[in-house]
Motif scaffolding. Structure first.
Motif, PDB file in Angstrom:
ATOM      1  N   UNK A  33       0.889  -1.151   0.000  1.00  0.00           N
ATOM      2  CA  UNK A  33       0.000   0.000   0.000  1.00  0.00           C
ATOM      3  C   UNK A  33       0.931   1.205   0.000  1.00  0.00           C
ATOM      4  N   UNK A  34       0.789   2.052  -1.015  1.00  0.00           N
ATOM      5  CA  UNK A  34       1.678   3.201  -1.157  1.00  0.00           C
ATOM      6  C   UNK A  34       0.855   4.469  -1.323  1.00  0.00           C
ATOM      7  N   UNK A  35       1.309   5.520  -0.667  1.00  0.00           N
ATOM      8  CA  UNK A  35       0.574   6.775  -0.691  1.00  0.00           C
ATOM      9  C   UNK A  35       1.266   7.827  -1.532  1.00  0.00           C
ATOM     10  N   UNK A  36       0.480   8.754  -2.024  1.00  0.00           N
ATOM     11  CA  UNK A  36       1.037   9.832  -2.830  1.00  0.00           C
ATOM     12  C   UNK A  36       1.881  10.788  -1.978  1.00  0.00           C
ATOM     13  N   UNK A  40       4.657   4.108   2.654  1.00  0.00           N
ATOM     14  CA  UNK A  40       4.140   2.811   2.205  1.00  0.00           C
ATOM     15  C   UNK A  40       4.220   1.806   3.340  1.00  0.00           C
ATOM     16  N   UNK A  41       3.484   0.704   3.146  1.00  0.00           N
ATOM     17  CA  UNK A  41       3.544  -0.418   4.079  1.00  0.00           C
ATOM     18  C   UNK A  41       3.218  -1.700   3.318  1.00  0.00           C
ATOM     19  N   UNK A  42       3.704  -2.798   3.829  1.00  0.00           N
ATOM     20  CA  UNK A  42       3.465  -4.110   3.230  1.00  0.00           C
ATOM     21  C   UNK A  42       2.233  -4.716   3.886  1.00  0.00           C
ATOM     22  N   UNK A  43       1.377  -5.345   3.077  1.00  0.00           N
ATOM     23  CA  UNK A  43       0.182  -5.998   3.603  1.00  0.00           C
ATOM     24  C   UNK A  43       0.180  -7.465   3.173  1.00  0.00           C
ATOM     25  N   UNK A  44      -0.498  -8.286   3.953  1.00  0.00           N
ATOM     26  CA  UNK A  44      -0.607  -9.708   3.614  1.00  0.00           C
ATOM     27  C   UNK A  44      -1.876  -9.959   2.807  1.00  0.00           C
ATOM     28  N   UNK A  69       0.138  -4.086 -10.837  1.00  0.00           N
ATOM     29  CA  UNK A  69      -1.163  -3.447 -11.028  1.00  0.00           C
ATOM     30  C   UNK A  69      -1.466  -2.665  -9.753  1.00  0.00           C
ATOM     31  N   UNK A  70      -1.963  -1.461  -9.952  1.00  0.00           N
ATOM     32  CA  UNK A  70      -2.290  -0.581  -8.845  1.00  0.00           C
ATOM     33  C   UNK A  70      -3.810  -0.472  -8.775  1.00  0.00           C
ATOM     34  N   UNK A  71      -4.386  -0.772  -7.624  1.00  0.00           N
ATOM     35  CA  UNK A  71      -5.828  -0.625  -7.414  1.00  0.00           C
ATOM     36  C   UNK A  71      -6.046   0.556  -6.484  1.00  0.00           C
ATOM     37  N   UNK A  72      -6.960   1.437  -6.907  1.00  0.00           N
ATOM     38  CA  UNK A  72      -7.198   2.648  -6.135  1.00  0.00           C
ATOM     39  C   UNK A  72      -8.672   2.991  -6.141  1.00  0.00           C
ATOM     40  N   UNK A  73      -9.019   3.952  -5.340  1.00  0.00           N
ATOM     41  CA  UNK A  73     -10.392   4.436  -5.252  1.00  0.00           C
ATOM     42  C   UNK A  73     -10.615   5.434  -6.392  1.00  0.00           C
ATOM     43  N   UNK A 111      11.478  -1.394  -6.744  1.00  0.00           N
ATOM     44  CA  UNK A 111      11.087  -1.022  -8.108  1.00  0.00           C
ATOM     45  C   UNK A 111       9.744  -0.273  -8.110  1.00  0.00           C
ATOM     46  N   UNK A 112       8.796  -0.732  -7.311  1.00  0.00           N
ATOM     47  CA  UNK A 112       7.504  -0.051  -7.224  1.00  0.00           C
ATOM     48  C   UNK A 112       7.693   1.370  -6.698  1.00  0.00           C
ATOM     49  N   UNK A 113       8.524   1.509  -5.665  1.00  0.00           N
ATOM     50  CA  UNK A 113       8.794   2.847  -5.135  1.00  0.00           C
ATOM     51  C   UNK A 113       9.310   3.778  -6.237  1.00  0.00           C
ATOM     52  N   UNK A 114      10.256   3.294  -7.027  1.00  0.00           N
ATOM     53  CA  UNK A 114      10.830   4.112  -8.105  1.00  0.00           C
ATOM     54  C   UNK A 114       9.795   4.421  -9.182  1.00  0.00           C
ATOM     55  N   UNK A 115       9.045   3.405  -9.602  1.00  0.00           N
ATOM     56  CA  UNK A 115       8.018   3.613 -10.622  1.00  0.00           C
ATOM     57  C   UNK A 115       6.959   4.596 -10.140  1.00  0.00           C
ATOM     58  N   UNK A 116       6.534   4.437  -8.912  1.00  0.00           N
ATOM     59  CA  UNK A 116       5.506   5.305  -8.344  1.00  0.00           C
ATOM     60  C   UNK A 116       6.037   6.736  -8.234  1.00  0.00           C
ATOM     61  N   UNK A 117       7.237   6.883  -7.695  1.00  0.00           N
ATOM     62  CA  UNK A 117       7.828   8.210  -7.499  1.00  0.00           C
ATOM     63  C   UNK A 117       8.038   8.937  -8.830  1.00  0.00           C
ATOM     64  N   UNK A 118       8.301   8.172  -9.882  1.00  0.00           N
ATOM     65  CA  UNK A 118       8.557   8.805 -11.185  1.00  0.00           C
ATOM     66  C   UNK A 118       7.310   9.474 -11.761  1.00  0.00           C
ATOM     67  N   UNK A 119       6.149   9.161 -11.235  1.00  0.00           N
ATOM     68  CA  UNK A 119       4.900   9.736 -11.742  1.00  0.00           C
ATOM     69  C   UNK A 119       4.252  10.707 -10.753  1.00  0.00           C
ATOM     70  N   UNK A 120       4.945  10.987  -9.678  1.00  0.00           N
ATOM     71  CA  UNK A 120       4.428  11.934  -8.689  1.00  0.00           C
ATOM     72  C   UNK A 120       4.693  13.356  -9.187  1.00  0.00           C
ATOM     73  N   UNK A 121       3.656  14.160  -9.144  1.00  0.00           N
ATOM     74  CA  UNK A 121       3.751  15.571  -9.514  1.00  0.00           C
ATOM     75  C   UNK A 121       3.223  16.406  -8.355  1.00  0.00           C
ATOM     76  N   UNK A 122       3.496  17.687  -8.397  1.00  0.00           N
ATOM     77  CA  UNK A 122       2.964  18.596  -7.392  1.00  0.00           C
ATOM     78  C   UNK A 122       1.837  19.406  -8.008  1.00  0.00           C
ATOM     79  N   UNK A 123       0.668  19.317  -7.400  1.00  0.00           N
ATOM     80  CA  UNK A 123      -0.470  20.118  -7.816  1.00  0.00           C
ATOM     81  C   UNK A 123      -0.628  21.276  -6.829  1.00  0.00           C
ATOM     82  N   UNK A 124      -1.083  22.388  -7.336  1.00  0.00           N
ATOM     83  CA  UNK A 124      -1.295  23.559  -6.490  1.00  0.00           C
ATOM     84  C   UNK A 124      -2.714  24.070  -6.701  1.00  0.00           C
ATOM     85  N   UNK A 125      -3.410  24.276  -5.589  1.00  0.00           N
ATOM     86  CA  UNK A 125      -4.775  24.814  -5.639  1.00  0.00           C
ATOM     87  C   UNK A 125      -4.995  25.691  -4.412  1.00  0.00           C
TER      88      UNK A 125
END
Length: 137
Positions: A33-36, A40-44, A69-73, A111-125
Motif C-alpha cells: 500500500x503506497x501513498x502519494x 508505504x507499508x506491506x500488507x498480507x 497493477x495498482x488498485x485505487x479508489x 522497483x515499485x517505489x521508483x516507478x511510483x515516485x517517477x509519476x508523482x507531480x505537485x499540484x497547487x490549488x
C-alpha cells in the motif's frame, strides 16, 4: 480449519498431500500500500482481500510498470490542466504472466517505489501544494 497433511516416505505411488485446506494461497501474497505522500507499508493476503472488498465498485486499476497493477479508489482521481491525477493511497500487487497475484520481493518493493515516485507531480490549488500520481488517462 483443516490441517495440512503430507506424507513423504520415498514411495512415489503413495507419497504426497493427504489433506489440503481450501484457503491455500501461493506464498503469502504480500502486496504494497503506497501513498502519494511517499509513505508505504506491506500488507498480507488477508488485508489485500479486505482492501479490495472495501474499495468495492469504486475500485479502478492501472498498470504500474509491466509487472504490477495498482488498485485505487476511483473517487480520488481529479482532473487538472487536461490530465488525470490520483491522490491518496493505492494497493499495488505483482501479477505474473497468467494474471495471478504473486508475492512481492524486496527488489519488487524498491522497483515499485521508483516507478511510483517517477509519476508523482505537485499540484497547487488555492495556495496549497500537494503530491499526486499522474495517470495515463
Amino acid at each position: 480449519m483443516e490441517d495440512i497433511k503430507i506424507r513423504i516416505e520415498l514411495n512415489p505411488a503413495k507419497d504426497g498431500i493427504i489433506a489440503f485446506p481450501k484457503d491455500t494461497r501461493i506464498g503469502s501474497n504480500k502486496a504494497l500500500v503506497i501513498g502519494t505522500n511517499g509513505t508505504y507499508r506491506i500488507v498480507d493476503a488477508d488485508e489485500m482481500d479486505k482492501i479490495m472488498e472495501e474499495l468495492g465498485d469504486d475500485r479502478i486499476g492501472a498498470p504500474i510498470g509491466s509487472d504490477y497493477i495498482m488498485c485505487m479508489n476511483a473517487d480520488k482521481i481529479v482532473k487538472a490542466d487536461g490530465g488525470s491525477y490520483f491522490i491518496g493511497s493505492a494497493l499495488v500487487m505483482k501479477i505474473d504472466t497468467t494474471g495471478m497475484v504473486v508475492d512481492l520481493r524486496d527488489d519488487d518493493i524498491k522497483q515499485i517505489e521508483c516507478l511510483f515516485a517517477s509519476r508523482i507531480v505537485t499540484l497547487t490549488a488555492k495556495g496549497e501544494s500537494f503530491s499526486a500520481y499522474e495517470l495515463d488517462y
